[in-house]
Design an enzyme around this catalytic site. Structure first.
Site, PDB file in Angstrom:
ATOM      1  N   GLY A   2      -4.326   2.200   7.770  1.00  0.00           N
ATOM      2  CA  GLY A   2      -5.660   1.833   8.038  1.00  0.00           C
ATOM      3  C   GLY A   2      -5.573   0.324   9.080  1.00  0.00           C
ATOM      4  O   GLY A   2      -5.753  -0.657   9.888  1.00  0.00           O
ATOM      5  N   ASP A  50       1.043  -0.753   0.067  1.00  0.00           N
ATOM      6  CA  ASP A  50       0.117   0.272  -0.164  1.00  0.00           C
ATOM      7  C   ASP A  50       0.656   1.163   0.238  1.00  0.00           C
ATOM      8  O   ASP A  50       1.054   1.596   1.439  1.00  0.00           O
ATOM      9  CB  ASP A  50      -0.771  -0.115   0.944  1.00  0.00           C
ATOM     10  N   ILE A 109      -0.283   9.699   6.609  1.00  0.00           N
ATOM     11  CA  ILE A 109      -1.261   8.434   7.969  1.00  0.00           C
ATOM     12  C   ILE A 109      -0.901   7.036   7.713  1.00  0.00           C
ATOM     13  O   ILE A 109      -0.121   6.857   7.045  1.00  0.00           O
ATOM     14  CB  ILE A 109      -2.542   8.643   7.577  1.00  0.00           C
ATOM     15  N   HIS A 158       0.150   7.638   2.647  1.00  0.00           N
ATOM     16  CA  HIS A 158       0.424   6.846   3.645  1.00  0.00           C
ATOM     17  C   HIS A 158       2.189   7.150   3.573  1.00  0.00           C
ATOM     18  O   HIS A 158       3.508   7.217   5.041  1.00  0.00           O
ATOM     19  CB  HIS A 158       0.836   5.608   3.651  1.00  0.00           C
TER      20      HIS A 158
END
Length: 133
Positions: free
Chosen positions: A57, A34, A54, A39
């Protein structure tokens, strides 16, 4: 840490603190594939209104899973896990996983779980888990 076999409904699950290092989103990107710029690129994260990059998740959900598997002392005993991501986790945050035993029976514990950042803000809500006992 409480013995998973002796807890009862209403008892808390163990709390587990997880420090999110500056590079964890990059390491997780490599492991998961990912590589979304939100990210791994702090400037991109700022540009889209996130204040920086960030954490993925699913990495945050992994913290919740780890609390359960550490508690059960066997990753195969975690039978179900469901969460809702409610707030982004940033590098240098501390994620604290918490929970409560809701039901015990049929060879399993069913728990309500959540996670908060170091400010006490919910980053995971509406979590449900089932652990084989």
């Amino acid at each position: 840490m409480s013995d998973i076999n002796t807890v009862n409904p209403g008892d808390p699950t163990p709390e587990q603190k997880n420090k999110v290092g500056k590079y964890l989103p990059i390491y997780y990107a490599g492991a998961s594939g990912d590589f979304n710029p939100i990210h791994i690129d702090p400037e991109f994260g700022k540009m889209v209104g996130l204040g920086g990059n960030i954490l993925q998740g699913l990495c945050t959900m992994g913290f919740v899973a780890k609390m359960h598997t550490d508690w059960a002392q066997d990753p195969g005993r975690l039978k179900r896990l469901k969460v809702r991501f409610s707030k982004p986790v940033l590098p240098n945050d501390t994620v604290v996983v918490k929970g409560t035993v809701k039901e015990k029976g049929g060879g399993a514990l069913r728990c309500e779980v959540w996670a908060e950042n170091q400010k006490g803000e919910a980053v995971i809500t509406n979590g449900e888990s089932e652990i084989e006992i």
